[in-house]
Design an enzyme around this catalytic site. Structure first.
Site, mmCIF file in Angstrom:
data_model
loop_
_atom_site.group_PDB
_atom_site.id
_atom_site.type_symbol
_atom_site.label_atom_id
_atom_site.label_comp_id
_atom_site.label_asym_id
_atom_site.label_seq_id
_atom_site.Cartn_x
_atom_site.Cartn_y
_atom_site.Cartn_z
ATOM 1 N N HIS A 62 40.060 17.269 70.860
ATOM 2 C CA HIS A 62 38.978 16.769 71.671
ATOM 3 C C HIS A 62 38.051 16.120 70.546
ATOM 4 C CE1 HIS A 62 39.498 19.622 74.843
ATOM 5 N NE2 HIS A 62 39.752 20.624 73.832
ATOM 6 N N ARG B 31 40.220 36.791 71.354
ATOM 7 C CA ARG B 31 39.569 35.965 70.133
ATOM 8 C C ARG B 31 40.510 35.340 69.409
ATOM 9 N NH1 ARG B 31 34.479 38.426 68.973
ATOM 10 N NH2 ARG B 31 33.909 39.951 70.390
ATOM 11 N N CYS C 35 44.524 18.662 75.441
ATOM 12 C CA CYS C 35 44.437 20.015 75.642
ATOM 13 C C CYS C 35 44.865 20.882 76.818
ATOM 14 C CB CYS C 35 42.982 20.497 75.168
ATOM 15 S SG CYS C 35 42.918 22.211 74.409
HETATM 16 N N1 GLN Z 1 42.913 26.905 78.042
HETATM 17 C C1 GLN Z 1 43.477 26.258 77.371
HETATM 18 C C2 GLN Z 1 43.526 27.264 75.946
HETATM 19 O O1 GLN Z 1 42.815 27.994 75.457
HETATM 20 C C3 GLN Z 1 43.079 24.891 77.043
HETATM 21 C C4 GLN Z 1 41.666 24.894 76.186
HETATM 22 C C5 GLN Z 1 41.119 23.658 76.172
HETATM 23 O O2 GLN Z 1 41.548 22.811 76.881
HETATM 24 N N2 GLN Z 1 40.283 23.121 75.190
HETATM 25 O O3 GLN Z 1 44.658 27.227 75.269
#
Ligand code: GLN
Length: 247
Positions: A196, A130, A95
């Protein structure tokens, strides 16, 4: 044999138990009689770190705030990380870590965080905070010619474009952006993904792909891994795949 792993920013990039991926690697290596030496990289460690000496470099996911805080430190290591990647060190990124290896990440406030530019993709978040891709996800990947369904959980506002070689085809969920067909970025020694989970506990065959790549590269000849008893993991996978794909 001991695999050397560099876990970058474990104190900052650890969403949804991403650090569990490192425990999982240690566990699956240990079951086969191998060790893992996991070094935590924290901000400012760049000068003393020999990135090429590692078998695997790992970055977990993080919120925009953490990504911003560490961007300069990461950039200061750019050349060394590029050399490590080019020499075949395995790169696993989740991510926020995935986004930071691309061209840039533009967050929901319009602030552009430069990436390392290792790959061509770039990421832009919706200005509506959002609007995020949130939920379970399943993708169809291919590991050494074998199809494998990779299960995870995504939560990202960033939409990633210009991905030349995606990690998988989206079977359930969103992927690289809302309603995308593809998810993540993949090369033989790179898995960059929004998943994740932790990713590797939900997908033992992916963990073993990474382990066997690293051991084989280190040894200089293919390493065949002894199978482990993954009955429990497979049962969990069956439940999740049944729930998400046959609904
Ligand atoms: N900040 C990044 C986003 O919102 C990554 C978020 C994350 O690692 N879950 O896209």
């Amino acid at each position: 044999m001991t695999l050397k792993i560099l876990h970058m920013y474990p104190n900052m990039l650890d969403l949804y138990g991403d650090s569990g991926n490192m425990e999982l690697l240690r566990y699956r290596l240990g079951k086969r009689g191998y060790d893992a030496e996991i070094t935590a990289y924290t901000m400012g460690d760049g000068a003393k770190t020999d990135f090429e000496s590692y078998d695997l470099i790992y970055l977990g996911g993080g919120a925009d705030f953490e990504q911003q805080l560490l961007a300069d430190d990461l950039l200061s290591c750019r050349d060394k990380i590029v050399n490590a990647y080019k020499s075949g060190v395995f790169m696993l990124m989740i991510c926020g870590g995935y986004q930071l290896m691309g061209q840039y990440y533009k967050d929901s406030n319009g602030k552009k965080i430069p990436g390392l530019g290792l790959f061509d993709y770039y990421t832009v978040a919706s200005t509506n905070k959002r609007e995020r891709c949130i939920g379970n996800i399943v993708i169809g990947a291919e590991l050494e010619g074998r199809k494998y369904k990779v299960i995870g959980f995504e939560n990202h506002g960033g939409m990633t474009d210009n991905v030349k070689t995606p990690f998988g085809k989206v079977l359930f969920g969103n992927g690289n952006k809302f309603g995308s067909d593809t998810e993540g970025y993949f090369e033989k020694n790179v898995v960059a993904t929004y998943l994740h989970g932790p990713l590797l506990s939900k997908n033992p065959k992916l963990a073993d792909y990474i382990i066997s790549y690293c051991l084989s590269r280190r040894q200089g000849s293919p390493v065949k891994l002894a199978p482990l008893n993954d009955k429990l993991e497979e049962e969990c996978r069956k439940v999740m795949l049944g729930r998400l794909l046959q609904g």
